[in-house]
Scaffold this motif. Structure first.
Motif, PDB file in Angstrom:
ATOM      1  N   MET A 108       0.975  -1.364   0.056  1.00 15.43           N
ATOM      2  CA  MET A 108       0.062   0.062   0.120  1.00 15.43           C
ATOM      3  C   MET A 108       0.661   1.168  -0.106  1.00 15.43           C
ATOM      4  SD  MET A 108      -2.970   0.983   2.645  1.00 15.43           S
ATOM      5  CE  MET A 108      -3.895   2.577   2.497  1.00 15.43           C
ATOM      6  N   THR A 109       0.578   2.281  -0.725  1.00 13.82           N
ATOM      7  CA  THR A 109       1.370   3.542  -0.910  1.00 13.82           C
ATOM      8  C   THR A 109       1.280   4.350   0.405  1.00 13.82           C
ATOM      9  OG1 THR A 109       0.991   3.422  -3.266  1.00 13.82           O
ATOM     10  CG2 THR A 109       1.637   5.440  -2.249  1.00 13.82           C
ATOM     11  N   GLN A 110       2.236   4.752   0.904  1.00 12.24           N
ATOM     12  CA  GLN A 110       2.242   5.561   2.242  1.00 12.24           C
ATOM     13  C   GLN A 110       1.887   7.017   1.653  1.00 12.24           C
ATOM     14  OE1 GLN A 110       2.493   4.362   5.336  1.00 12.24           O
ATOM     15  NE2 GLN A 110       2.624   2.495   4.343  1.00 12.24           N
ATOM     16  N   PRO A 111       1.031   7.535   2.598  1.00 18.66           N
ATOM     17  CA  PRO A 111       0.902   8.996   2.122  1.00 18.66           C
ATOM     18  C   PRO A 111       1.982   9.737   2.293  1.00 18.66           C
ATOM     19  CG  PRO A 111      -0.097   8.394   4.335  1.00 18.66           C
ATOM     20  CD  PRO A 111       0.110   7.183   3.654  1.00 18.66           C
ATOM     21  N   THR A 112       2.057  11.169   1.429  1.00 19.64           N
ATOM     22  CA  THR A 112       2.936  11.971   1.536  1.00 19.64           C
ATOM     23  C   THR A 112       2.755  13.042   2.838  1.00 19.64           C
ATOM     24  OG1 THR A 112       3.404  12.061  -0.596  1.00 19.64           O
ATOM     25  CG2 THR A 112       4.424  13.679   0.340  1.00 19.64           C
ATOM     26  N   SER A 113       3.781  13.062   3.498  1.00 22.36           N
ATOM     27  CA  SER A 113       3.627  13.956   5.133  1.00 22.36           C
ATOM     28  C   SER A 113       3.176  15.386   4.487  1.00 22.36           C
ATOM     29  CB  SER A 113       4.739  13.912   5.584  1.00 22.36           C
ATOM     30  OG  SER A 113       4.749  15.200   6.534  1.00 22.36           O
ATOM     31  N   SER A 114       2.668  16.106   4.983  1.00 24.23           N
ATOM     32  CA  SER A 114       1.686  17.354   4.365  1.00 24.23           C
ATOM     33  C   SER A 114       3.418  18.636   4.485  1.00 24.23           C
ATOM     34  CB  SER A 114       0.977  18.075   5.459  1.00 24.23           C
ATOM     35  OG  SER A 114       1.643  18.252   6.594  1.00 24.23           O
ATOM     36  N   ASP A 115       4.347  18.358   5.111  1.00 23.11           N
ATOM     37  CA  ASP A 115       5.406  18.939   5.221  1.00 23.11           C
ATOM     38  C   ASP A 115       6.647  18.776   4.317  1.00 23.11           C
ATOM     39  OD1 ASP A 115       6.095  17.152   7.024  1.00 23.11           O
ATOM     40  OD2 ASP A 115       6.703  18.332   8.500  1.00 23.11           O
ATOM     41  N   GLN A 116       6.338  17.566   3.726  1.00 20.76           N
ATOM     42  CA  GLN A 116       7.393  16.797   2.808  1.00 20.76           C
ATOM     43  C   GLN A 116       7.266  16.906   1.161  1.00 20.76           C
ATOM     44  OE1 GLN A 116       9.121  12.406   3.754  1.00 20.76           O
ATOM     45  NE2 GLN A 116       7.681  12.441   1.851  1.00 20.76           N
TER      46      GLN A 116
ATOM     47  N   PHE B 234       9.016  11.890  -3.200  1.00 22.05           N
ATOM     48  CA  PHE B 234       8.231  11.466  -1.996  1.00 22.05           C
ATOM     49  C   PHE B 234       8.944  11.165  -0.702  1.00 22.05           C
ATOM     50  CE2 PHE B 234       5.963  10.752  -5.960  1.00 22.05           C
ATOM     51  CZ  PHE B 234       4.772  11.447  -5.560  1.00 22.05           C
ATOM     52  N   GLY B 235      10.204  11.653  -0.459  1.00 21.74           N
ATOM     53  CA  GLY B 235      11.005  11.543   0.586  1.00 21.74           C
ATOM     54  C   GLY B 235      12.222  10.354   0.263  1.00 21.74           C
ATOM     55  N   THR B 236      12.087   9.919  -0.889  1.00 21.27           N
ATOM     56  CA  THR B 236      13.084   8.750  -1.075  1.00 21.27           C
ATOM     57  C   THR B 236      14.181   9.090  -2.269  1.00 21.27           C
ATOM     58  OG1 THR B 236      11.261   7.106  -0.421  1.00 21.27           O
ATOM     59  CG2 THR B 236      13.312   6.306  -1.859  1.00 21.27           C
TER      60      THR B 236
ATOM     61  N   PHE C  41      13.987   4.871  -5.323  1.00 19.51           N
ATOM     62  CA  PHE C  41      12.610   4.941  -5.564  1.00 19.51           C
ATOM     63  C   PHE C  41      12.209   4.024  -6.484  1.00 19.51           C
ATOM     64  CE2 PHE C  41       8.848   7.055  -7.566  1.00 19.51           C
ATOM     65  CZ  PHE C  41       8.219   7.253  -6.519  1.00 19.51           C
ATOM     66  N   ARG C  42      11.252   3.483  -6.122  1.00 20.23           N
ATOM     67  CA  ARG C  42      10.535   2.316  -6.747  1.00 20.23           C
ATOM     68  C   ARG C  42       9.097   2.268  -7.263  1.00 20.23           C
ATOM     69  NH1 ARG C  42      15.083   2.040  -7.650  1.00 20.23           N
ATOM     70  NH2 ARG C  42      16.604   0.389  -6.663  1.00 20.23           N
ATOM     71  N   ASP C  43       8.599   3.221  -6.706  1.00 14.68           N
ATOM     72  CA  ASP C  43       6.883   3.461  -6.853  1.00 14.68           C
ATOM     73  C   ASP C  43       6.783   4.152  -8.023  1.00 14.68           C
ATOM     74  OD1 ASP C  43       4.292   2.979  -6.580  1.00 14.68           O
ATOM     75  OD2 ASP C  43       4.220   3.696  -4.495  1.00 14.68           O
ATOM     76  N   ARG C  44       6.953   3.936  -9.374  1.00 19.53           N
ATOM     77  CA  ARG C  44       7.109   4.778 -10.273  1.00 19.53           C
ATOM     78  C   ARG C  44       5.610   5.189 -10.599  1.00 19.53           C
ATOM     79  NH1 ARG C  44      11.517   7.394 -11.767  1.00 19.53           N
ATOM     80  NH2 ARG C  44      13.476   6.186 -11.412  1.00 19.53           N
TER      81      ARG C  44
ATOM     82  N   LEU D 237       1.956  -0.087 -16.928  1.00 16.15           N
ATOM     83  CA  LEU D 237       2.798  -1.147 -16.764  1.00 16.15           C
ATOM     84  C   LEU D 237       3.512  -0.916 -15.286  1.00 16.15           C
ATOM     85  CD1 LEU D 237       4.861  -1.227 -19.983  1.00 16.15           C
ATOM     86  CD2 LEU D 237       3.378  -3.024 -19.094  1.00 16.15           C
ATOM     87  N   PRO D 238       3.777   0.099 -14.719  1.00 20.53           N
ATOM     88  CA  PRO D 238       4.339   0.248 -13.286  1.00 20.53           C
ATOM     89  C   PRO D 238       3.240  -0.281 -12.457  1.00 20.53           C
ATOM     90  CG  PRO D 238       4.544   2.257 -14.508  1.00 20.53           C
ATOM     91  CD  PRO D 238       3.751   1.669 -15.409  1.00 20.53           C
ATOM     92  N   ARG D 239       1.822  -0.560 -12.543  1.00 21.65           N
ATOM     93  CA  ARG D 239       1.004  -0.988 -11.807  1.00 21.65           C
ATOM     94  C   ARG D 239       0.668  -2.373 -11.781  1.00 21.65           C
ATOM     95  NH1 ARG D 239      -2.192   3.302  -9.514  1.00 21.65           N
ATOM     96  NH2 ARG D 239      -3.438   1.634  -8.646  1.00 21.65           N
ATOM     97  N   ARG D 240       1.540  -3.218 -12.770  1.00 21.29           N
ATOM     98  CA  ARG D 240       1.329  -4.675 -12.987  1.00 21.29           C
ATOM     99  C   ARG D 240       2.739  -5.269 -12.742  1.00 21.29           C
ATOM    100  NH1 ARG D 240      -1.047  -3.442 -18.336  1.00 21.29           N
ATOM    101  NH2 ARG D 240       0.615  -5.208 -19.220  1.00 21.29           N
TER     102      ARG D 240
END
Length: 260
Positions: free
Chosen positions: A1-9, A71-73, A78-81, A110-113
């Motif tokens: 599951m994708t982690q939400p982005t912090s509002s200050d990040q 996204f902080g990475t 970073f892998r969550d394209r 493709l990034p979702r499969r």
């Protein structure tokens, strides 16, 4: 599951980016942040470094020095394209592509499969929804070569949208597109921005996009000359941005779009 982005990040943070291509220094120590839900535009003449900066930000151009975080990475990890929708310049992305609208937009899934192959029902429905959203629902099976420049640009946008991206990076999406289609694109981006999608837009002219923009960044000779509200880009500065456009040369990296 994708982690939400912090509002200050920031969803994108570029720090001290320096890039040399073909022996020419294109960027020198550039800093750029994009906050969650923020709409940022990059302005500057051809050769100022705008396209190189966004391509470095998504990993298509290597840095000599500096860093990129998504996204902080750190970019290298970073892998969550699927969280990034990248829309390259149309002239480089669609030249000679023997594919239909459906095939081009499906490639954005493709990034979702987890594996390569034909898309499933969810993929097909997402493609149809994205193509409808850019106003090309009746051209789903058309060849890309049969579409106008503005329609081809909308296909590339649909390919980016179909990922469900949190950050949309667009390299001159209005180039060669008539005013009516620019207004249509502005309406679409306004909807996405209100939905919380962050946008980084490379542009020569703002046109109907101006009212959407939270911040403008002006590049000249690979350095940031202005970073602030779009209202602060004065007539004199705007003239400075475009004055050298005929004599400066854009740097391209052949084949880089294949990564995305």
């Amino acid at each position: 599951m994708t982690q939400p982005t912090s509002s200050d990040q920031p969803v994108l943070r570029v720090t001290g980016a320096t890039v040399t291509l073909d022996g020419r220094r294109v960027l020198t120590g550039v800093d750029l942040d994009v906050a969650p839900g923020e709409f940022v535009t990059l302005l500057g003449a051809n050769g100022s470094g705008k396209s190189t900066l966004v391509r470095a930000a998504v990993g298509l151009v290597p840095l000599d020095s500096g860093s990129v975080e998504l996204f902080g990475t750190p970019l290298a990890r970073f892998r969550d394209r699927r969280r990034i929708g990248y829309v390259p310049q149309r002239s480089r992305a669609v030249a000679g592509v023997p594919a239909t609208v459906h095939e081009v937009v499906m490639s954005g899934r493709l990034p979702r499969r987890p594996y390569l192959g034909f898309g499933g029902r969810a993929d097909r429905e997402a493609v149809e929804a994205a193509v409808d959203r850019v106003g090309l629902g009746d051209r789903l099976r058309s060849s890309l070569a049969d579409l106008s420049g503005g329609q081809q640009q909308r296909v590339l946008i649909a390919r980016a949208l179909v990922t469900g991206a949190d950050l949309l990076v667009m390299d001159e999406p209005t180039a060669g597109v008539d005013h009516r289609h620019q207004e249509s694109l502005a309406e679409l981006l306004g909807d996405l921005s209100r939905d919380g999608v962050s946008v980084l837009l490379v542009a020569h002219e703002l046109g109907p996009m101006r009212v959407l923009i939270d911040r403008a960044v002006v590049l000249h000779d690979g350095v940031v000359r202005y970073d602030g509200p779009v209202s602060g880009v004065t007539g004199e500065e705007h003239e400075h941005v475009h004055h050298h456009a005929t004599r400066e040369t854009r740097i391209d990296v052949p084949g880089a779009e294949g990564v995305w």
